[in-house]
Design an enzyme around this catalytic site. Sequence first.
Site, PDB file in Angstrom:
ATOM      1  N   ILE A  15      58.170  41.452  35.693  1.00  0.00           N
ATOM      2  CA  ILE A  15      59.298  42.117  35.059  1.00  0.00           C
ATOM      3  C   ILE A  15      58.845  43.365  34.298  1.00  0.00           C
ATOM      4  O   ILE A  15      59.497  44.413  34.349  1.00  0.00           O
ATOM      5  CB  ILE A  15      60.033  41.152  34.118  1.00  0.00           C
ATOM      6  CG1 ILE A  15      60.764  40.075  34.929  1.00  0.00           C
ATOM      7  CG2 ILE A  15      61.037  41.893  33.232  1.00  0.00           C
ATOM      8  CD1 ILE A  15      61.457  39.028  34.087  1.00  0.00           C
ATOM      9  N   ASP A  71      44.868  43.311  25.484  1.00  0.00           N
ATOM     10  CA  ASP A  71      45.134  41.877  25.417  1.00  0.00           C
ATOM     11  C   ASP A  71      45.816  41.637  24.081  1.00  0.00           C
ATOM     12  O   ASP A  71      45.198  41.792  23.028  1.00  0.00           O
ATOM     13  CB  ASP A  71      43.825  41.096  25.514  1.00  0.00           C
ATOM     14  CG  ASP A  71      44.027  39.589  25.484  1.00  0.00           C
ATOM     15  OD1 ASP A  71      45.162  39.140  25.175  1.00  0.00           O
ATOM     16  OD2 ASP A  71      43.064  38.857  25.745  1.00  0.00           O
ATOM     17  N   TYR A 172      58.205  26.236  25.606  1.00  0.00           N
ATOM     18  CA  TYR A 172      58.914  27.367  26.205  1.00  0.00           C
ATOM     19  C   TYR A 172      60.236  27.617  25.484  1.00  0.00           C
ATOM     20  O   TYR A 172      60.564  28.744  25.115  1.00  0.00           O
ATOM     21  CB  TYR A 172      59.139  27.044  27.678  1.00  0.00           C
ATOM     22  CG  TYR A 172      59.842  28.089  28.506  1.00  0.00           C
ATOM     23  CD1 TYR A 172      59.385  29.401  28.555  1.00  0.00           C
ATOM     24  CD2 TYR A 172      60.929  27.739  29.295  1.00  0.00           C
ATOM     25  CE1 TYR A 172      60.014  30.343  29.354  1.00  0.00           C
ATOM     26  CE2 TYR A 172      61.564  28.679  30.100  1.00  0.00           C
ATOM     27  CZ  TYR A 172      61.100  29.970  30.123  1.00  0.00           C
ATOM     28  OH  TYR A 172      61.732  30.894  30.921  1.00  0.00           O
ATOM     29  N   LYS A 176      61.248  31.004  23.240  1.00  0.00           N
ATOM     30  CA  LYS A 176      62.381  31.864  23.567  1.00  0.00           C
ATOM     31  C   LYS A 176      63.427  31.856  22.446  1.00  0.00           C
ATOM     32  O   LYS A 176      64.038  32.895  22.153  1.00  0.00           O
ATOM     33  CB  LYS A 176      63.003  31.436  24.898  1.00  0.00           C
ATOM     34  CG  LYS A 176      62.087  31.646  26.102  1.00  0.00           C
ATOM     35  CD  LYS A 176      61.630  33.092  26.236  1.00  0.00           C
ATOM     36  CE  LYS A 176      60.838  33.326  27.502  1.00  0.00           C
ATOM     37  NZ  LYS A 176      60.335  34.717  27.601  1.00  0.00           N
ATOM     38  N   THR A 207      59.932  38.612  41.155  1.00  0.00           N
ATOM     39  CA  THR A 207      58.555  38.948  40.801  1.00  0.00           C
ATOM     40  C   THR A 207      57.624  38.475  41.913  1.00  0.00           C
ATOM     41  O   THR A 207      58.032  37.779  42.849  1.00  0.00           O
ATOM     42  CB  THR A 207      58.143  38.267  39.487  1.00  0.00           C
ATOM     43  OG1 THR A 207      58.176  36.840  39.684  1.00  0.00           O
ATOM     44  CG2 THR A 207      59.078  38.646  38.353  1.00  0.00           C
TER      45      THR A 207
END
Length: 292
Positions: A15, A71, A172, A176, A207
């Site tokens: 993305i 990084d 996760y 988010k 992707t």
Amino acid sequence: MKDVIALVTGGSRGIGRGIALALLAEGVTVHVTGRTRFEAEANQAGSAGSLEGLELEAAKLPGRLFVHRCDHASDADNERLTEAIRAGGRLDILVNNAWPGYENMVEDGEFTWPKPFWEQPARRWEAMIGTALRGAFMMSRAVAPLMISARRGLIVNISFWAAQLYEGNAIYGIAKAAADKMAADFAHELRPHNVAAIALYPGLVRTEAVLENAEYFDMSNSESPQFIGHVIGGLWRDPALMSKSGRVQIAAALAREYGIADVDGYRPVPLTAADFVRDAGPSAGPTELQDS
């Protein structure tokens, strides 16, 4: 958009790469970060995409590209990036996209992503919270003064429905949800300075990782990686941008509002929470695969 300057984190693939290419196609000057500098490194690691590859694609586009090997788990790398951006004296758009949370989903031959939280490896928390979420905060913190000084700016956190619904992995969902809350609270504090912050949800994005596993997805309503980048361009041009600040936005819904089609002319149908509730069941993994 030729006078606009943007920073996209995590843009060597997925993305983030698509967002960078879309903004470059609209004439934006784009700074992009990534850990993989050269294609040889990507090939050696068995992954797709590098900053070098992005440079080759960008060469034929009107915008100017600056790549930064970074990084976001490294404070030293973040500081070097911050100095480079501040040296330019201005930044209009920040897209917080860097996301190492999908790495090492298979360990010792076992797919560990859907395990319950008490069986999740601690390194997954560090990737999603300690690197991705912290990186978004640190980049926003670093560039907000530039936007405040200019009395205009846009911070975009790439997020997803896991913030509101169970998507197969507790960490996760936590990450988010925090990205959404970060955008909301940033928006509250930035509003007096005419700077916007939003959380932006993609749909199913084509992707590299999704295309490799296309047989497991319904691709009929999928989006190109560039689609959400053109939506971000639409947000920047929106005279009512500040009315959207602090709220979750769905990329496909904004595209319909702005009259933006995908690169192939298709107009993706915006998903809602009801789509996920209707299809609820054991999740095999994240459905947007940010892959950056």
